[in-house]
Design a protein around this motif. Structure first.
Motif: not given
Length: 188
Positions: A166-173, A143-150
């Motif tokens: 996808i994890q990053g500030f585009a979703f939540y701080r 599986s892939t996780v992209a860290v830092g999508g803003e």
């Protein structure tokens, strides 16, 4: 002395993560913890203490620790799997990346470092590299996780190429646990 203290802190953080959530958790393991001979027994004991089912506790190994001693890394990942842990390789793309290691390393998750999502000289090249990394590891059942999508365009691109998470500030701080639980429960 410092090594023992850091290993103890890591075990305490894992203990808190398991006790607070009772479900899926992901914990980072420092280079010092990784090379501590008690690392796997301590984490297995914590997992057992809280009755965490197999496949719900993910151990994140950093790319820099992983590439120093590949044989040891392979042994550790196999043992962690034997205890029912998921294993991820964190910070992929920060300088140590080895496609040769990926062919032998039985990880469950590849975490693409935020270096891929900073302002790029050539966005098309960036997209090509990300697309083919994601395609390749999917073929390996990773599986892939992209860290830092803003930015929204990053998110849309990652979705279009099949990035799993996808994890990053585009979703939540970052937020306190009680606020995060409200988000998970759909209250925010």
């Amino acid at each position: 002395e410092f090594s023992r203290a850091l290993s103890s802190i890591g075990a305490t953080v894992t203990d808190v993560a398991c006790s607070d959530r009772g479900g899926w958790s992901s914990v980072n393991v420092s280079k010092i913890q990784f090379y501590n001979p008690d690392f796997i027994p301590v984490y297995a004991s914590i997992k057992k203490q809280y009755g965490i089912p197999d496949g719900l506790l993910e151990i994140e190994l950093t790319e820099s620790a992983a590439f120093e001693h590949e044989e040891y890394l392979l042994q550790v990942v196999r043992e962690l799997h034997d205890y029912g842990f998921l294993c991820s390789l964190d910070d992929f793309g920060t300088g140590y990346s080895s496609l040769g290691l990926l062919k032998d390393l039985p990880i469950d998750v590849l975490k693409l470092d935020g270096v891929f999502f900073r302002v790029s000289v050539d966005v098309n090249r960036e997209h090509t590299i990300l697309k083919y990394i994601i395609d390749m590891v999917k073929e390996l059942n990773i599986s892939t996780v992209a860290v830092g999508g803003e930015r929204q365009e990053q998110i849309e691109f990652l979705i279009s190429v099949g990035c799993d998470l996808i994890q990053g500030f585009a979703f939540y701080r970052p937020m306190p646990m009680d606020q995060f639980e409200k988000v998970l429960d759909g209250e925010q």
